[in-house]
Design an enzyme around this catalytic site. Structure first.
Site, PDB file in Angstrom:
ATOM      1  N   HIS A   9       0.840  -1.203   0.000  1.00 26.31           N
ATOM      2  CA  HIS A   9       0.000   0.000   0.000  1.00 26.31           C
ATOM      3  C   HIS A   9       0.870   1.246   0.000  1.00 26.31           C
ATOM      4  O   HIS A   9       1.273   1.748   1.050  1.00 26.31           O
ATOM      5  CB  HIS A   9      -0.922  -0.024   1.238  1.00 26.31           C
ATOM      6  CG  HIS A   9      -1.953   1.063   1.261  1.00 26.31           C
ATOM      7  ND1 HIS A   9      -3.262   0.847   1.640  1.00 26.31           N
ATOM      8  CD2 HIS A   9      -1.894   2.374   0.941  1.00 26.31           C
ATOM      9  CE1 HIS A   9      -3.946   1.973   1.567  1.00 26.31           C
ATOM     10  NE2 HIS A   9      -3.124   2.926   1.152  1.00 26.31           N
ATOM     11  N   HIS A  11       1.103   4.947  -2.452  1.00 23.98           N
ATOM     12  CA  HIS A  11       0.605   5.740  -3.583  1.00 23.98           C
ATOM     13  C   HIS A  11       1.807   6.360  -4.291  1.00 23.98           C
ATOM     14  O   HIS A  11       2.639   6.994  -3.636  1.00 23.98           O
ATOM     15  CB  HIS A  11      -0.335   6.834  -3.082  1.00 23.98           C
ATOM     16  CG  HIS A  11      -1.536   6.301  -2.352  1.00 23.98           C
ATOM     17  ND1 HIS A  11      -2.755   6.124  -2.965  1.00 23.98           N
ATOM     18  CD2 HIS A  11      -1.687   5.868  -1.069  1.00 23.98           C
ATOM     19  CE1 HIS A  11      -3.619   5.616  -2.081  1.00 23.98           C
ATOM     20  NE2 HIS A  11      -2.995   5.458  -0.932  1.00 23.98           N
ATOM     21  N   ASP A  13       1.969   8.916  -6.277  1.00 25.22           N
ATOM     22  CA  ASP A  13       2.024  10.384  -6.173  1.00 25.22           C
ATOM     23  C   ASP A  13       2.330  10.857  -4.751  1.00 25.22           C
ATOM     24  O   ASP A  13       2.792  11.985  -4.573  1.00 25.22           O
ATOM     25  CB  ASP A  13       0.731  11.036  -6.715  1.00 25.22           C
ATOM     26  CG  ASP A  13      -0.537  10.448  -6.118  1.00 25.22           C
ATOM     27  OD1 ASP A  13      -0.438   9.571  -5.231  1.00 25.22           O
ATOM     28  OD2 ASP A  13      -1.636  10.858  -6.544  1.00 25.22           O
ATOM     29  N   GLY A 170      -8.976   8.233  -2.253  1.00 22.89           N
ATOM     30  CA  GLY A 170      -9.535   9.584  -2.182  1.00 22.89           C
ATOM     31  C   GLY A 170     -10.204   9.812  -0.845  1.00 22.89           C
ATOM     32  O   GLY A 170      -9.993   9.046   0.104  1.00 22.89           O
ATOM     33  N   GLU A 200     -10.530   4.145   7.324  1.00 23.97           N
ATOM     34  CA  GLU A 200      -9.327   4.935   7.615  1.00 23.97           C
ATOM     35  C   GLU A 200      -9.805   6.227   8.283  1.00 23.97           C
ATOM     36  O   GLU A 200      -9.701   6.395   9.482  1.00 23.97           O
ATOM     37  CB  GLU A 200      -8.548   5.248   6.346  1.00 23.97           C
ATOM     38  CG  GLU A 200      -7.320   6.130   6.578  1.00 23.97           C
ATOM     39  CD  GLU A 200      -6.749   6.721   5.282  1.00 23.97           C
ATOM     40  OE1 GLU A 200      -7.418   6.676   4.236  1.00 23.97           O
ATOM     41  OE2 GLU A 200      -5.628   7.250   5.352  1.00 23.97           O
ATOM     42  N   ASP A 275       2.022   3.810   2.737  1.00 24.21           N
ATOM     43  CA  ASP A 275       0.978   4.743   2.276  1.00 24.21           C
ATOM     44  C   ASP A 275       1.564   5.879   1.426  1.00 24.21           C
ATOM     45  O   ASP A 275       1.486   5.818   0.206  1.00 24.21           O
ATOM     46  CB  ASP A 275       0.178   5.302   3.455  1.00 24.21           C
ATOM     47  CG  ASP A 275      -1.252   5.674   3.063  1.00 24.21           C
ATOM     48  OD1 ASP A 275      -1.655   5.369   1.923  1.00 24.21           O
ATOM     49  OD2 ASP A 275      -1.969   6.262   3.891  1.00 24.21           O
TER      50      ASP A 275
END
Ligand SMILES: [Zn+2]
Length: 329
Positions: A9, A11, A13, A170, A200, A275
């Site tokens: 997990h 991202h 970006d 998102g 979350e 993350d």
């Protein structure tokens, strides 16, 4: 100990090297000429109490991820970095619809990301796949249903070619998670593996909704501890949780008070992930070290890595390769 890691997990970006981002942002002139590195760095720190400010930070990396060359290079640099951090396998989240601001199609954006991953795997001792992220945008799933459907179909098209499944990312509280059920029903029919961010910043009930949609893993899922029956369901099904402790500190936890301890005690299947490394200033070794400091044993941490391999969206043969790499470490 020369520990090897698996990160399911992160991202793309949210995980770029900040100094590298700054140089690329200057080159692309997406920041003022006279902006110092310190000021650029500060734009990544959320201000105020507004949880949505956490998401505004993604505009910083996204500004340099709108051309094929840049998307490619971001993926390449990220894999280079995590391979140096002893990550042997990663599943990278990428939302093609966030990379169309300067005219790229979703498919062009995804292909550029795939090429970056492939090129990095040629050059560094790391294996990775992309999780195509569907996005919460606006206050209804209808707002970007078409974009999400396009992403889903692209995921299907490239599945097995450095693409291994879907995610939903998102702002979790934008609308009822159940509004996304039709999309994941289609994903199920197409046998696309998927994970969903749930529980979350949203409540535990979202974890139940994600489980009902057939999620193969849960992104975070920490708020499942709000409801005994949801934890029981996680224990019974052994659906893995992608736990990102440092990322969750924003919600007021400490490493010692984070729900991971209760979830372990109850028998949930735990994986440890980073993350967003640019915002969390972490890496896998940091997560493991901090958990070790608050009482989680080396044996337990080893088990989490094995859990990650088991939970990865790859073939059994590929999992066996990773297990061997761990053993040799
Ligand atoms: Zn995430």
């Amino acid at each position: 100990m020369n520990r090897k890691f698996v990160d399911l997990h992160l991202h793309i970006d949210g995980s770029l090297n900040i100094a590298w981002m700054y140089e690329r942002a200057r080159k692309r002139k997406v920041i003022p000429d006279n902006m110092s590195f310190e000021d650029y760095y500060l734009t990544l720190i959320p201000s105020g109490e507004d949880i949505k400010a956490v998401f505004d930070r993604f505009d910083v990396p996204l500004a340099i991820m709108q051309r094929e060359e840049d998307i490619h290079d971001c993926c390449y640099e990220l894999l280079k970095e995590i391979s140096r951090d002893n990550v042997i396998y990663a599943e990278l989240r990428f939302a093609p619809q966030l990379h169309t601001r300067e005219g790229l199609s979703q498919e062009e954006a995804l292909r550029a990301a795939i090429k970056g991953v492939e090129d990095a795997m040629d050059d560094y001792p790391v294996t990775a796949n992309i999780l195509v992220a569907l996005m919460h945008q606006g206050d209804s799933a209808a707002v970007n249903y078409d974009e999400n459907m396009e992403s889903l179909l692209l995921c299907e098209k490239y599945l097995g070619h450095c693409v291994c499944g879907l995610d939903l990312a998102g702002f979790e509280n934008n609308c009822d998670l159940d509004e996304y059920a039709p999309l994941f029903k289609i994903a199920k029919e197409k046998e696309i593996p998927f994970t969903i961010h749930a529980g979350e910043m949203g409540n535990g009930e979202n974890v139940r909704k994600a489980l009902n949609m057939g999620a193969d893993r849960i992104g975070h899922g920490i708020n499942s501890i709000q409801d005994e029956t949801i934890v029981e369901e996680l224990v019974r099904t052994q659906i893995p949780l992608e736990i990102c402790v440092t990322s969750n500190l924003y919600f007021g936890f400490t490493y010692a008070s984070h729900p991971i301890h209760e979830l372990i005690r109850r028998g949930c299947k735990i994986t440890i992930c980073t993350d967003d490394m640019s915002f969390c200033l972490n890496n896998m070794a940091y997560e493991y070290n901090m958990l070790n400091k608050v009482g989680i044993s080396d044996e337990m941490l080893d088990q989490f890595t094995l859990n990650s391999i088991e939970a990865a969206f790859i073939s059994e043969a590929d999992k066996e390769v990773l297990r061997k790499q761990l053993k040799n470490a």
